[in-house]
Every structure is written in C-alpha cells, then in structure tokens.
Write a protein that holds these residues in place. Structure first.
Motif: not given
Length: 61
Positions: A1-7, A26-35, A40-45
């Motif tokens: 699983m990808t480890e996202f670095v959130f800002v 921080n990944t080339a293929t996925i932008i992850a968004v969360r509240d 620890n909630g859902p992540i929109l990819q």
C-alpha cells in the motif's frame, strides 16, 4: 500500500473545528485527499489529470 505524505491545504482554516483538507502529492500516479479531522478516515484517491481538472474547476468558482 502506498504511504501518503499529507499536507494541509493552504485554503483550510485553523484548528478550531474548521474545514480542513489535506492533500498528498508524493506519488506520480495518485493524488490523495482526506479530511484532516478524520486522519484515519477515508482517503479519496485521484489521478493527476482528475486532480488538475478538479482544482481548475474549484478555482473558477
């Protein structure tokens, strides 16, 4: 699983229960968004193309 670095988005409010969005690019293929209030909630990819279209639309509103 990808480890996202959130800002936290620069458009988010402070820490007093205001709306806060965190984005990980921080990944080339996925932008992850969360509240940030639900770290620890859902992540929109999204693909980078979809993210670009979304941010262009939001910026136009």
């Amino acid at each position: 699983m990808t480890e996202f670095v959130f800002v936290k988005s620069s458009y988010s409010g402070g820490d007093a229960g205001q709306q806060c969005v965190e984005v990980a690019r921080n990944t080339a293929t996925i932008i992850a968004v969360r509240d940030s209030k639900q770290g620890n909630g859902p992540i929109l990819q999204l693909t980078p193309t979809t993210w670009t279209a979304f941010t262009a639309h939001v910026g136009a509103v």
